[in-house]
Design a protein around this motif. Structure first.
Motif, PDB file in Angstrom:
ATOM      1  N   UNK A 165      26.692  66.728  37.737  1.00 50.67           N
ATOM      2  CA  UNK A 165      25.626  67.278  37.810  1.00 50.67           C
ATOM      3  C   UNK A 165      25.923  67.709  39.946  1.00 50.67           C
ATOM      4  N   UNK A 166      26.778  67.144  39.992  1.00 54.58           N
ATOM      5  CA  UNK A 166      27.035  66.812  41.612  1.00 54.58           C
ATOM      6  C   UNK A 166      25.712  66.585  42.516  1.00 54.58           C
ATOM      7  N   UNK A 167      25.111  65.597  42.189  1.00 57.70           N
ATOM      8  CA  UNK A 167      24.409  65.051  42.886  1.00 57.70           C
ATOM      9  C   UNK A 167      24.446  63.478  42.766  1.00 57.70           C
ATOM     10  N   UNK A 168      23.639  63.567  43.392  1.00 58.89           N
ATOM     11  CA  UNK A 168      24.013  61.480  43.082  1.00 58.89           C
ATOM     12  C   UNK A 168      22.732  60.459  43.964  1.00 58.89           C
ATOM     13  N   UNK A 169      22.481  58.818  43.296  1.00 64.15           N
ATOM     14  CA  UNK A 169      21.356  58.194  43.693  1.00 64.15           C
ATOM     15  C   UNK A 169      22.522  57.248  44.556  1.00 64.15           C
ATOM     16  N   UNK A 170      21.824  56.984  45.645  1.00 63.91           N
ATOM     17  CA  UNK A 170      22.384  55.921  45.824  1.00 63.91           C
ATOM     18  C   UNK A 170      21.456  55.148  46.616  1.00 63.91           C
ATOM     19  N   UNK A 171      21.127  53.512  45.803  1.00 66.42           N
ATOM     20  CA  UNK A 171      20.566  52.893  46.517  1.00 66.42           C
ATOM     21  C   UNK A 171      21.050  52.236  47.492  1.00 66.42           C
ATOM     22  N   UNK A 214      18.044  64.317  39.579  1.00 66.65           N
ATOM     23  CA  UNK A 214      19.739  64.535  38.132  1.00 66.65           C
ATOM     24  C   UNK A 214      18.194  64.893  37.302  1.00 66.65           C
ATOM     25  N   UNK A 215      17.381  65.469  37.275  1.00 65.03           N
ATOM     26  CA  UNK A 215      16.458  65.778  35.807  1.00 65.03           C
ATOM     27  C   UNK A 215      15.645  67.083  36.075  1.00 65.03           C
ATOM     28  N   UNK A 216      16.248  67.657  38.220  1.00 66.19           N
ATOM     29  CA  UNK A 216      15.392  68.422  38.236  1.00 66.19           C
ATOM     30  C   UNK A 216      14.272  68.293  38.014  1.00 66.19           C
ATOM     31  N   UNK A 265      23.740  64.311  51.955  1.00 67.97           N
ATOM     32  CA  UNK A 265      22.910  63.508  50.903  1.00 67.97           C
ATOM     33  C   UNK A 265      21.327  62.857  52.033  1.00 67.97           C
ATOM     34  N   UNK A 266      20.374  61.928  51.739  1.00 66.10           N
ATOM     35  CA  UNK A 266      19.055  62.652  52.799  1.00 66.10           C
ATOM     36  C   UNK A 266      19.000  60.519  52.399  1.00 66.10           C
ATOM     37  N   UNK A 285      22.543  66.388  48.331  1.00 65.20           N
ATOM     38  CA  UNK A 285      23.467  66.134  47.140  1.00 65.20           C
ATOM     39  C   UNK A 285      22.957  65.514  46.580  1.00 65.20           C
ATOM     40  N   UNK A 286      21.628  65.088  46.575  1.00 64.09           N
ATOM     41  CA  UNK A 286      20.995  63.740  46.467  1.00 64.09           C
ATOM     42  C   UNK A 286      20.593  62.987  47.478  1.00 64.09           C
TER      43      UNK A 286
END
Ligand code: 5RP
Length: 280
Positions: A17-23, A243-245, A192-193, A217-218
């Motif tokens: 999905x071109x997205x990112x969840x970075x911790x 990721x799930x809009x 990403x923010x 992007x995430x």
């Protein structure tokens, strides 16, 4: 991009999905034992299954993350300053590329301080790191650190993000702001923010949602996840946005439902968060 670079990059920005969840759990590198990250092992463990990747220093990686866990690592390789030191912008590269390769990291992260006294030093470090990353197929995340005296607006952030991309950063982390789409427009690589200071959960979810809606992007979020009394519920809610809009209401409902499910004992409330305010 060569194969190795592409492969590592896809572990950070998910190709699905071109997205990112970075911790983000790298705060100690200049803040010391930040509230709720004092025992990093304990903070990280329950969140690991829900994050796409983990941003941290080599010290916390080696000591607080089991090597057997297959979590993509974004290694912070800049530092050398502290919250009580002379000037936070005086960062340098603190970890070698050989060490990063040994640690099998997926991405290198370094802060730039555009407009600060040590602007040149940090930008030159970024350029050097990109050269090294390119040599070994490791992408670089540039973090646009904002000094207290800088306005966190689209003009400043747009400048800092564009410079980071021009110097070769493969991903840029910045802050959400009004007219964020302008920042996105001027930056040819994914943005990403950061979450910033702890907000009420609903506000933090709105921040994540607005950022994605306006082209991020995430997220690379830290305190708004692990300073929550219900960090697992929070990471799941943020994940739904990324990721799930999910919209803010849907994500907040996930947070409430998960909070009930986990029945986590709230930890003591965070102290005044001013100790972490200086890089906000
Ligand atoms: C500090 C950082 C942090 O990782 C970043 O600010 C993300 O954490 P938070 O969401 O708590 O702001 O890079 O320079």
């Amino acid at each position: 991009m060569d194969w190795g670079m592409k492969n590592r990059f896809s572990r950070i920005i998910r190709p699905q999905d071109g997205r990112c969840l970075m911790l983000a759990v790298d705060h100690g590198y200049f803040l010391g034992p930040t509230e709720r990250l004092e025992d990093a092992r304990k903070t990280i463990a329950p969140l690991l299954p829900h994050a796409d990747s983990l941003m941290l220093t080599r010290g916390i990686l080696r000591n607080c993350v089991p090597a057997e866990r297959d979590v993509p690592i974004v290694l912070r390789v800049s530092g050398g300053t502290s919250i009580i030191g002379e000037d936070l912008s005086k960062e340098t590269i603190t970890t070698s590329i050989e060490e990063a390769i040994k640690l099998n990291v997926s991405c290198l992260a370094l802060s730039i301080f555009v407009g600060s006294k040590y602007e040149h030093q940090t930008l030159a470090s970024l350029a050097k790191l990109v050269d090294e990353g390119e040599k070994y197929g490791i992408p670089v995340l540039a973090v646009t650190a904002v000094g207290k005296e800088m306005a966190r607006d689209a003009r400043y952030l747009g400048l800092a993000c564009r410079i980071a991309a021009e110097l070769g950063a493969h991903v840029v982390k910045t802050y959400y702001c009004e007219n964020f789409e302008k920042v996105v427009e001027g930056c040819p690589v994914p943005l990403i923010i950061a979450g910033g200071k702890k907000l009420p959960e609903l506000d933090a979810l709105k921040l994540a949602y607005d950022s994605i809606q306006h082209g991020a992007s995430g997220v690379d979020m830290g305190r708004n996840i692990w300073q929550s009394d219900h960090p697992v519920a929070m990471v799941k809610a943020v994940k739904a946005i990324v990721h799930n809009d999910a919209d803010v209401k849907e994500a907040y409902n996930i947070f409430l439902k998960e909070r009930e499910k986990t029945k986590t004992e709230p930890q003591k409330a965070p102290k005044a968060l001013s100790q972490t305010a200086s890089f906000d």
